[in-house]
Design an enzyme around this catalytic site. Structure first.
Site, PDB file in Angstrom:
ATOM      1  N   CYS A 166       0.814  -1.223   0.000  1.00 43.85           N
ATOM      2  CA  CYS A 166       0.000   0.000   0.000  1.00 43.85           C
ATOM      3  C   CYS A 166       0.845   1.270   0.000  1.00 43.85           C
ATOM      4  O   CYS A 166       0.297   2.379  -0.070  1.00 43.85           O
ATOM      5  CB  CYS A 166      -0.940  -0.021   1.199  1.00 43.85           C
ATOM      6  N   HIS A 306      -2.373   7.496   6.806  1.00 44.34           N
ATOM      7  CA  HIS A 306      -2.667   6.194   6.208  1.00 44.34           C
ATOM      8  C   HIS A 306      -4.076   5.774   6.613  1.00 44.34           C
ATOM      9  O   HIS A 306      -4.855   5.335   5.781  1.00 44.34           O
ATOM     10  CB  HIS A 306      -1.624   5.173   6.644  1.00 44.34           C
ATOM     11  N   GLU A 317      -0.574   4.849  14.312  1.00 35.54           N
ATOM     12  CA  GLU A 317      -0.258   6.062  13.564  1.00 35.54           C
ATOM     13  C   GLU A 317      -0.532   7.307  14.406  1.00 35.54           C
ATOM     14  O   GLU A 317       0.252   8.269  14.388  1.00 35.54           O
ATOM     15  CB  GLU A 317      -1.056   6.119  12.262  1.00 35.54           C
ATOM     16  N   LYS A 338      -9.286   7.924   3.056  1.00 36.13           N
ATOM     17  CA  LYS A 338      -9.750   6.545   2.857  1.00 36.13           C
ATOM     18  C   LYS A 338     -11.151   6.339   3.426  1.00 36.13           C
ATOM     19  O   LYS A 338     -11.833   5.383   3.056  1.00 36.13           O
ATOM     20  CB  LYS A 338      -8.785   5.558   3.506  1.00 36.13           C
ATOM     21  N   HIS A 343      -9.771   1.928   0.633  1.00 33.92           N
ATOM     22  CA  HIS A 343      -8.323   1.731   0.548  1.00 33.92           C
ATOM     23  C   HIS A 343      -7.958   1.320  -0.874  1.00 33.92           C
ATOM     24  O   HIS A 343      -8.302   0.228  -1.320  1.00 33.92           O
ATOM     25  CB  HIS A 343      -7.886   0.666   1.540  1.00 33.92           C
ATOM     26  N   PHE A 406       1.726  -3.682   3.808  1.00 33.40           N
ATOM     27  CA  PHE A 406       2.019  -5.022   4.313  1.00 33.40           C
ATOM     28  C   PHE A 406       3.493  -5.335   4.063  1.00 33.40           C
ATOM     29  O   PHE A 406       4.035  -5.037   2.997  1.00 33.40           O
ATOM     30  CB  PHE A 406       1.161  -6.068   3.596  1.00 33.40           C
TER      31      PHE A 406
END
Length: 420
Positions: A166, A306, A317, A338, A343, A406
């Site tokens: 991502c 994110h 975060e 998002k 996403h 990831f």
């Protein structure tokens, strides 16, 4: 060696909120959700039956029907975003030195639709022996979008794909930024694309328990930083930023949206899917980006986080922002777009960087939607301004965009108002 300055001169976007940058941006400011029941395949037996799909896009308005059939959906979206970006930048394809124009696009997964179709067909006809489409491999491979864009325009400069889950398209922007400021290209068409809303994509993420299963209320399913969040909402789309060396842009009279001034990269080195619970990698990447930009925490007014709407990710975060920014963490705006786009995986960084660029240009911050009164997570400090539910006008001198992937890949890019 004196590094060259890099500016943004063109934008392109195909997202669940709109099929161009203007419509996408206006929908973000209005707090619209792109989530709806899945139409790309029959999801009735899946745990998650909704996603943020691109809507009402006629691919053949952009790409010849015969050529489009040779392209996976993610490549189609990438090419359309790049066509928009090049047009918006006003690049004269007849006079520019195409040896000095490159293409760097990011993708996290690649041609998963093509892979699914071909392997499914083979499995159903296995007794007939191997019969595969001759375009199977060229449609599927992750690098093909950047290759197809360069072929379409005849750009002979640096050309490749970045893959870091991502964080992929943020890494693409970072690489493009570095190549231009080192003098290796005048212009790089950069961004990312992803199209993984298919049985394989949704089924795979469902198996990991990564996706929201709020099937009765898709529009409110992506709810970053809310206690009731239950996973991310799959999205698809593409984003393009045309990055250009400043003097080259000025010489051709290009409009300038903003200046790109820094990038940071780090690794969590912790887990294949989960972020570090204390936000270690997030902290390191933001610090690296600020250092590269020659900025202090108090120079940043907006962070596009994110913020995927997963339990551990949102907490880690938020912790990292507090640690890096200190008192400034309570003075800046934070938002997760998002919550509206879903996403976009490998395309997320490019679309969210575009949101940062437009926030800097227009002095307004898009919201984090779907936060309800009393839906507070005890592990998140709500004295920070998460820009819940409504866009907020404010001076945005500089904005930072976080993307985490990831494998523990982290990338952060920084934009500020352009000034001579």
């Amino acid at each position: 060696m004196e590094l060259k300055r890099v500016v943004v001169t063109g934008l392109g976007a195909v997202t669940p909120l709109g099929n161009n940058p203007e419509d996408t941006w206006n929908a973000m400011l209005a707090g619209k959700s792109g989530a709806a029941p899945i139409t790309h395949f029959d999801s009735s037996k899946f745990k998650s039956q909704f996603a943020c799909e691109v809507k009402d896009l006629d691919v053949n308005e952009w790409i010849d029907r015969k050529e489009a059939r040779k392209l996976d959906r993610y490549t189609q979206l990438a090419m359309i975003s790049a066509m928009q970006g090049v047009k918006d930048a006003g690049i004269d394809l007849e006079t520019e030195d195409k040896n000095r124009i490159g293409v760097i696009y990011g993708v996290g997964i690649g041609g998963i639709n093509t892979f699914e179709e071909e392997v499914t067909y083979y499995g159903q006809h296995i007794e007939d022996g191997p019969k595969f489409n001759p375009f199977f491999i060229p449609k599927m491979i992750a690098d093909i979008a950047s290759g197809q864009i360069s072929i379409h325009f005849g750009f002979h400069g640096p050309n490749y794909t970045t893959t870091s889950a991502c964080a992929s398209s943020s890494n693409a922007l970072a690489d493009a930024f570095n190549l231009i400021r080192l003098g290796k290209a005048n212009i790089i068409v950069s961004g990312g694309a992803e199209a993984a809303i298919c049985a394989t994509g949704v089924g795979g993420f469902n198996a990991m328990k990564a996706l929201s299963t709020r099937n009765d209320d898709p529009e409110h399913a992506s709810r970053p930083f809310s206690a009731s969040r239950d996973g991310f909402v799959m999205g698809e789309g593409a984003g393009c930023l045309v990055l250009e060396e400043l003097e080259h842009a000025k010489a051709r009279g290009a409009k300038i949206y903003a200046e790109m001034v820094g990038e940071g990269e780090s690794a969590d080195a912790y887990h294949i899917t989960a972020s570090h619970p204390e936000g270690l990698g997030a902290k390191l990447v933001m610090q690296a980006a600020l250092e590269d930009a020659g900025m202090q925490p108090e120079d940043i007014d907006y962070i596009n986080v994110h913020g995927t709407s997963t339990h551990v990710g949102d907490i880690s975060e938020a912790k990292a922002i507090k640690e890096v920014f200190g008192e400034q963490a309570y003075k800046l705006n934070i938002s997760s777009t998002k919550s509206m786009t879903g996403h976009l995986l490998g395309a997320a960084g490019a679309v969210e960087a575009m949101a940062c660029v437009l926030s800097v240009q227009n002095d307004i911050v898009p919201p984090t939607i779907n936060h309800e009164e009393g839906d507070d997570d005890p592990d998140i400090d709500y004295d920070m301004n998460f820009t819940f539910n409504k866009a907020q006008k404010r001076e945005v001198r500089a904005a930072l965009s976080n993307t985490f992937g990831f494998g523990g890949h982290n990338c952060c890019v920084v934009f500020k108002k352009y000034a001579e």
